[in-house]
Design an enzyme around this catalytic site. Structure first.
Site, PDB file in Angstrom:
ATOM      1  N   TYR A 158      -1.365  -0.579  10.414  1.00 45.55           N
ATOM      2  CA  TYR A 158      -1.627  -1.215   9.107  1.00 45.55           C
ATOM      3  C   TYR A 158      -0.512  -0.825   8.139  1.00 45.55           C
ATOM      4  CZ  TYR A 158      -3.717  -1.237   4.391  1.00 45.55           C
ATOM      5  OH  TYR A 158      -3.935  -1.393   3.046  1.00 45.55           O
ATOM      6  N   SER A 170       0.856  -1.195   0.000  1.00 41.57           N
ATOM      7  CA  SER A 170       0.000   0.000   0.000  1.00 41.57           C
ATOM      8  C   SER A 170       0.886   1.237   0.000  1.00 41.57           C
ATOM      9  CB  SER A 170      -0.864   0.021   1.261  1.00 41.57           C
ATOM     10  OG  SER A 170      -1.491   1.275   1.413  1.00 41.57           O
TER      11      SER A 170
HETATM   12  P1  NAP Z   1     -11.958  -5.441  -0.545  1.00 46.93           P
HETATM   13  O1  NAP Z   1     -12.566  -4.820  -1.753  1.00 46.93           O
HETATM   14  O2  NAP Z   1     -12.647  -5.246   0.750  1.00 46.93           O
HETATM   15  O3  NAP Z   1     -11.825  -7.002  -0.840  1.00 46.93           O
HETATM   16  C1  NAP Z   1     -11.285  -7.849   0.093  1.00 46.93           C
HETATM   17  C2  NAP Z   1     -11.393  -9.290  -0.408  1.00 46.93           C
HETATM   18  O4  NAP Z   1     -10.657 -10.104   0.480  1.00 46.93           O
HETATM   19  C3  NAP Z   1     -12.782  -9.838  -0.421  1.00 46.93           C
HETATM   20  O5  NAP Z   1     -12.909 -10.736  -1.514  1.00 46.93           O
HETATM   21  C4  NAP Z   1     -12.891 -10.592   0.918  1.00 46.93           C
HETATM   22  O6  NAP Z   1     -13.878 -11.610   0.790  1.00 46.93           O
HETATM   23  C5  NAP Z   1     -11.473 -11.113   1.049  1.00 46.93           C
HETATM   24  N1  NAP Z   1     -10.946 -11.296   2.381  1.00 46.93           N
HETATM   25  C6  NAP Z   1     -10.946 -10.408   3.408  1.00 46.93           C
HETATM   26  N2  NAP Z   1     -10.325 -10.920   4.482  1.00 46.93           N
HETATM   27  C7  NAP Z   1      -9.877 -12.154   4.125  1.00 46.93           C
HETATM   28  C8  NAP Z   1      -9.161 -13.179   4.784  1.00 46.93           C
HETATM   29  N3  NAP Z   1      -8.779 -13.049   6.062  1.00 46.93           N
HETATM   30  N4  NAP Z   1      -8.883 -14.319   4.103  1.00 46.93           N
HETATM   31  C9  NAP Z   1      -9.255 -14.465   2.832  1.00 46.93           C
HETATM   32  N5  NAP Z   1      -9.952 -13.537   2.142  1.00 46.93           N
HETATM   33  C10 NAP Z   1     -10.262 -12.397   2.793  1.00 46.93           C
HETATM   34  O7  NAP Z   1     -10.443  -4.969  -0.318  1.00 46.93           O
HETATM   35  P2  NAP Z   1      -9.421  -4.224  -1.301  1.00 46.93           P
HETATM   36  O8  NAP Z   1      -9.510  -2.766  -1.075  1.00 46.93           O
HETATM   37  O9  NAP Z   1      -9.542  -4.772  -2.673  1.00 46.93           O
HETATM   38  O10 NAP Z   1      -8.023  -4.664  -0.654  1.00 46.93           O
HETATM   39  C11 NAP Z   1      -7.200  -5.654  -1.244  1.00 46.93           C
HETATM   40  C12 NAP Z   1      -5.751  -5.390  -0.912  1.00 46.93           C
HETATM   41  O11 NAP Z   1      -5.367  -4.109  -1.415  1.00 46.93           O
HETATM   42  C13 NAP Z   1      -5.398  -5.378   0.576  1.00 46.93           C
HETATM   43  O12 NAP Z   1      -4.144  -5.994   0.755  1.00 46.93           O
HETATM   44  C14 NAP Z   1      -5.274  -3.893   0.899  1.00 46.93           C
HETATM   45  O13 NAP Z   1      -4.417  -3.653   1.979  1.00 46.93           O
HETATM   46  C15 NAP Z   1      -4.685  -3.396  -0.397  1.00 46.93           C
HETATM   47  N6  NAP Z   1      -4.856  -1.954  -0.593  1.00 46.93           N
HETATM   48  C16 NAP Z   1      -6.086  -1.428  -0.802  1.00 46.93           C
HETATM   49  C17 NAP Z   1      -6.208  -0.049  -0.996  1.00 46.93           C
HETATM   50  C18 NAP Z   1      -7.529   0.605  -1.269  1.00 46.93           C
HETATM   51  O14 NAP Z   1      -7.567   1.847  -1.298  1.00 46.93           O
HETATM   52  N7  NAP Z   1      -8.602  -0.139  -1.496  1.00 46.93           N
HETATM   53  C19 NAP Z   1      -5.072   0.763  -0.937  1.00 46.93           C
HETATM   54  C20 NAP Z   1      -3.845   0.189  -0.705  1.00 46.93           C
HETATM   55  C21 NAP Z   1      -3.740  -1.182  -0.535  1.00 46.93           C
HETATM   56  P3  NAP Z   1     -14.580 -12.334   2.082  1.00 46.93           P
HETATM   57  O15 NAP Z   1     -15.271 -11.269   2.857  1.00 46.93           O
HETATM   58  O16 NAP Z   1     -15.495 -13.370   1.488  1.00 46.93           O
HETATM   59  O17 NAP Z   1     -13.440 -12.966   2.826  1.00 46.93           O
END
Ligand code: NAP
Length: 253
Positions: free
Chosen positions: A158, A145
């Site tokens: 985080y 991130s």
């Molecule tokens: P998201 O849209 O909330 O999606 C999260 C996904 O992960 C869902 O499919 C969820 O499904 C699954 N999940 C959550 N906890 C889990 C666990 N313990 N084991 C297995 N699956 C799990 O999240 P996102 O924003 O795409 O984030 C994805 C990655 O990008 C993360 O590493 C985050 O730190 C990184 N990131 C995001 C942003 C941002 O702005 N969005 C910025 C920087 C980095 P279930 O609920 O069915 O488990």
């Protein structure tokens, strides 16, 4: 989305935490480029829905329930992938948790443990399980991130776990060379379920957009394109690197 090639024809890609958001976007992109994709998350219903969506786009997909800190499900993920597709070419480790907005000094020990467990340790353990199958030309991508470079106060610990992934990328790149390349993507702000705070307030959204040089939030497609590049042979001379995909938000020189 730009023109989509077919860089992953005949390849098998595992993307963790991939039933929505960035992980789903990555699975979709790799699948559209020809990969057989293995998607997973904690809830069966989310897995089923995501599998249907990807199949509707003509993607070869296999879905499993996999909570990244469940050892049995972790073993099962790798075993079932091998049973179904016979090999693993790409692993994208994408799961993260951000359970608290407390300052680091106020964060409970149980929360510190959870952050380490989900954001760092689970990536290591899934790669330990996958490593015996990763042959010459394979590739691993960790999802860090922008907060790994600049841990803002509302997501400080985080951010620190995401900083750890920058080091993990370098260490694993050395350990897994020359057969497996290990790289990292550091997303900026992408409005997903995980980052719902971005769009709940117009002021917050504007403040974030103003921090970018490109005057917009990131999209899951932006993150998927960068991940697909690093995972593909187009990046065959790149390992141990982190690509910041944050619209120009300051990170590092
Ligand atoms: P998201 O849209 O909330 O999606 C999260 C996904 O992960 C869902 O499919 C969820 O499904 C699954 N999940 C959550 N906890 C889990 C666990 N313990 N084991 C297995 N699956 C799990 O999240 P996102 O924003 O795409 O984030 C994805 C990655 O990008 C993360 O590493 C985050 O730190 C990184 N990131 C995001 C942003 C941002 O702005 N969005 C910025 C920087 C980095 P279930 O609920 O069915 O488990």
């Amino acid at each position: 989305m730009g023109k989509i090639g077919k860089r992953f024809q005949g390849k098998v890609a595992i993307v963790t935490a991939s039933t929505q958001g960035i992980g789903f976007g990555i699975a979709e992109r790799l699948g559209l480029e020809g990969a057989s994709v293995v998607i997973s998350s904690r809830k069966q219903i989310n897995v089923d829905e995501a599998v249907e969506k990807l199949k509707a786009k003509g993607i070869e997909v296999y879905g499993l329930v996999f909570h990244v800190s469940n050892p049995q499900q972790r073993k099962n993920l790798i075993e079932k992938t091998i049973q179904k597709y016979g090999k693993i070419d790409v692993v994208v480790s994408n799961a993260a948790a951000n359970p608290s907005v407390d300052s680091i000094l106020e964060t409970k020990e149980s929360v510190l443990d959870k952050l380490w467990e989900i954001n760092v340790k689970s990536s290591i353990l899934v790669l330990q399980e996958a490593a015996p199958y990763l042959k010459k030309g394979s590739s691993v991508i960790l999802i860090s991130s922008i907060a790994g470079y600049q841990p803002e106060s509302s997501m400080a610990m985080y951010g620190v776990t995401k900083t750890a992934l920058l080091g993990l990328t370098k260490a694993l790149a050395a350990e897994m060379a020359p057969n497996t390349r290990v790289n990292c993507v550091a997303p900026g702000f992408v409005p997903t379920h995980f980052a719902a705070f971005i769009t709940t307030s117009a002021d917050v959204r504007k403040a974030i957009e103003d921090k970018t040089l490109l005057n917009r939030l990131g999209t899951t497609e932006d993150m998927a394109a960068a991940t697909a590049f690093l995972a593909s042979d187009d990046a065959s001379y790149i390992t141990g690197e982190t690509l910041v995909v944050a619209g120009g938000i300051p990170s590092r020189l």
